[in-house]
Write an enzyme that holds these catalytic residues in place. Structure first.
Site: not given
Ligand code: DQA
Length: 141
Positions: A10-11, A18, A23, A74, A77, A98, A100, A107
């Site tokens: 998501p997002n 964003r 990011y 990835n 959230a 995984e 990120h 964070r």
């Molecule tokens: C994320 C880190 C997550 O905590 C966050 O909710 C994201 C992006 C990252 O790529 O750093 O949406 O996965």
């Protein structure tokens, strides 16, 4: 040829605009193009999937069984909340990394725990877009 599924949660469709201070300014399309270039170099096949919906991600992982050699995810959230995505990865028994973009450990505290990492081969966090490329290189061997 090995087939690798790249899932973004998501997002991540909003990358580029964003929270660029967290990011960066790279869009998801840019990331996918970089991955494609690296996939050609490493002689692997890649497929991309992005969704803002937990169930759609679960469906995609389940459908990957017997169709993909590896998954790079990835979970965004959902990393911190989704038992369903964790269980799907465990169920299909496909080696998964995984990724990120940000260093989740520097964070907010709620980002320090991943429900997904324990069922993965490993985790890459904080290396930006390069994290996806490093995961791809790992699975290309
Ligand atoms: C994320 C880190 C997550 O905590 C966050 O909710 C994201 C992006 C990252 O790529 O750093 O949406 O996965």
């Amino acid at each position: 040829m090995k087939k690798i599924l790249i899932i973004n949660g998501p997002n991540l469709n909003m990358l580029g605009t964003r929270e660029p201070e967290v990011y960066g300014k790279t869009t998801l399309k840019d990331i996918e193009n970089e991955i494609k270039t690296s996939a050609e170099k490493n002689k692997v096949e890649v497929e991309f999937f992005q969704s803002n919906h937990e169930g759609d991600i679960v469906d995609k992982i389940c459908a990957a069984k017997n169709n993909f050699n590896a998954i790079i995810i990835n979970p965004a959230a959902y990393t911190h909340t989704s038992v369903a995505i964790r269980d799907a990865i465990a169920a299909v028994e496909i080696p998964t990394i995984e990724v990120h973009i940000s260093n989740v450990y520097s964070r907010e505290e709620f980002r320090h725990n991943s429900l997904i990492a324990p069922v993965c081969t490993g985790q890459i966090a904080g290396l930006g877009v390069q994290g996806y490329i490093l995961a791809l290189e790992y699975f290309s061997r």
